[in-house]
Design a protein around this motif. Sequence first.
Motif, short mmCIF file in Angstrom:
data_model
loop_
_atom_site.label_atom_id
_atom_site.label_comp_id
_atom_site.label_asym_id
_atom_site.label_seq_id
_atom_site.Cartn_x
_atom_site.Cartn_y
_atom_site.Cartn_z
N THR A 200 0.64 -1.19 -0.17
CA THR A 200 -0.05 -0.06 -0.12
C THR A 200 0.90 1.36 -0.21
N LYS A 201 1.93 1.11 0.89
CA LYS A 201 2.81 2.29 0.96
C LYS A 201 3.50 2.77 -0.35
N ALA A 202 3.87 1.52 -0.95
CA ALA A 202 4.74 1.68 -2.20
C ALA A 202 3.79 2.13 -3.59
N ILE A 203 2.71 1.50 -3.63
CA ILE A 203 1.76 2.06 -4.49
C ILE A 203 1.45 3.60 -4.38
N LEU A 204 0.99 4.05 -3.10
CA LEU A 204 0.88 5.43 -2.88
C LEU A 204 1.67 6.50 -3.17
N ASN A 205 3.21 5.91 -2.96
CA ASN A 205 4.35 6.66 -3.35
C ASN A 205 4.80 6.56 -4.74
N ASN A 206 4.23 5.83 -5.36
CA ASN A 206 4.46 5.57 -6.98
C ASN A 206 6.11 4.82 -6.83
N GLU A 207 6.36 3.76 -5.84
CA GLU A 207 7.61 3.12 -5.64
C GLU A 207 7.61 1.61 -6.10
N PRO A 208 8.40 0.95 -6.77
CA PRO A 208 8.31 -0.40 -7.05
C PRO A 208 8.07 -1.25 -5.92
N LEU A 209 7.27 -2.25 -6.30
CA LEU A 209 6.92 -3.16 -5.16
C LEU A 209 7.66 -4.54 -5.31
N PRO A 210 8.70 -4.83 -4.54
CA PRO A 210 9.30 -6.18 -4.36
C PRO A 210 8.28 -7.20 -4.50
N VAL A 211 8.07 -8.14 -5.44
CA VAL A 211 7.36 -9.24 -5.44
C VAL A 211 8.10 -10.59 -5.42
N PHE A 212 8.18 -11.22 -4.25
CA PHE A 212 8.93 -12.38 -4.48
C PHE A 212 8.36 -13.42 -5.04
N ASN A 213 9.16 -14.68 -5.70
CA ASN A 213 8.61 -15.68 -6.19
C ASN A 213 7.78 -15.32 -7.47
N TYR A 214 8.21 -14.12 -7.98
CA TYR A 214 7.64 -13.65 -9.09
C TYR A 214 5.94 -13.57 -9.18
N GLY A 215 5.50 -13.27 -8.15
CA GLY A 215 4.09 -13.00 -7.76
C GLY A 215 3.28 -14.33 -7.62
N LYS A 216 4.10 -15.58 -7.50
CA LYS A 216 3.27 -16.78 -7.87
C LYS A 216 2.97 -17.37 -6.36
N HIS A 217 3.49 -16.62 -5.32
CA HIS A 217 3.31 -16.99 -3.92
C HIS A 217 1.44 -17.32 -3.82
N ARG A 218 0.99 -18.06 -3.23
CA ARG A 218 -0.24 -18.18 -3.00
C ARG A 218 -0.28 -18.26 -1.14
N ARG A 219 -1.08 -17.26 -0.47
CA ARG A 219 -1.20 -17.56 0.93
C ARG A 219 -2.45 -17.41 1.29
N ALA A 287 0.26 -0.51 -9.55
CA ALA A 287 1.52 -0.84 -8.94
C ALA A 287 2.57 -1.14 -10.02
N GLN A 288 3.73 -0.73 -9.47
CA GLN A 288 4.84 -0.92 -10.32
C GLN A 288 5.57 -2.24 -9.71
N LEU A 289 5.62 -3.26 -10.49
CA LEU A 289 6.02 -4.63 -9.78
C LEU A 289 7.50 -4.69 -10.09
N ASN A 290 8.36 -5.43 -9.13
CA ASN A 290 9.67 -5.79 -9.19
C ASN A 290 9.75 -7.10 -8.90
N LEU A 291 9.42 -7.99 -10.08
CA LEU A 291 9.45 -9.34 -9.76
C LEU A 291 10.79 -10.04 -9.37
N LEU A 292 10.87 -10.83 -8.27
CA LEU A 292 12.14 -11.29 -7.66
C LEU A 292 12.04 -12.71 -7.34
N PRO A 293 13.04 -13.55 -7.42
CA PRO A 293 12.78 -14.82 -6.91
C PRO A 293 12.31 -15.34 -5.65
N LEU A 294 12.16 -16.49 -5.11
CA LEU A 294 11.79 -16.88 -3.96
C LEU A 294 12.76 -16.52 -2.98
#
Length: 340
Positions: A200-219, A287-294
Amino acid sequence: MDILVTGVAGFIGNAVALELLKRGDRVIGLDNLNDYYDVNLKKARLERLNSFTASDQFVFRKIDLVNRAGVNQLFTDFPPQRVIHLAAQAGVRYSIENPLAYIDSNIVGFIHILEACRHHQIEHLVYASTSSVYGANKKLPFSVHDNVDHPLSLYAATKKANELMAHTYSYLYDLPTTGLRFFTVYGPWGRPDMALFKFTKAILNNEPLPVFNYGKHRRDFTYIDDIVEGVLRVLDRPATPNPSWNGESPDPATSLAPWRVYNIGAHRPVELLRYIELLETYLGKKAQLNLLPLQPGDVPDTYADVVALKEETGYEPTTPVEVGVQRFVEWYCDFYRICL
């Protein structure tokens, strides 16, 4: 009842304490107010409870769990009937950076709570475990009847240790204990180190989101109100021995001692990218997504089998992630005075 809630300035502890006060219980609150994250947020949570102080229904003491004398004195000054132990050093990734903090709080602190419960004849100890104990397990949904001997982080290992320590006290001293394996709790008044806050903070500040496991996490994202309901249902039902427990084929979830562990989750895993889509919708920004590994210590998926908790307490999570995320965004914008 008089109930001690440790971690009362924390996310779950504060919400549980508020509900206990609403239903008429007296709450003795313990917290060390450490700076793992914003102390002002913790103080704001405590303010939610202060309206009950006029009738002495809520008592707060700033004590660190490693302070054995302080913990014992609290039990002497304000004898509780039951204890909800939610204070701990949380966070999977932080346990890689600062492992000793987890030994101090989650191991040393927990034995101090167990000893105090033993010597003060506590009716029931309910304590926080975590879905992280499932570690390298691949079979989904995660079941309390499965073995959990392969944790992937020290945080998970300390919580598994808590379950074992509790079992010893249940067996030796007939102390009823129940461990709750929480699954990704979220909602208003949440923790800033969790994904929902950070995104939420990153989206509001126009910052990239660090998204681990390339966003394929299921929680198995579980809304705070559903968690509170489960905690109170368990609190009101002290653990009892399982008469059919068999040492030749031992059930990891029950015992001949008054000891139980339960999963407490929504039983509805959601992919992380869907979670982010909902935030984009309610914030009205992409959101600006920064896709990262697990990351080390992380597991790809969590999914709670909550059959045991449902059958034994009637627990039924009701809040879909679409509703929960919207409520969080509304709270976040109000609390931080951010105009959408």
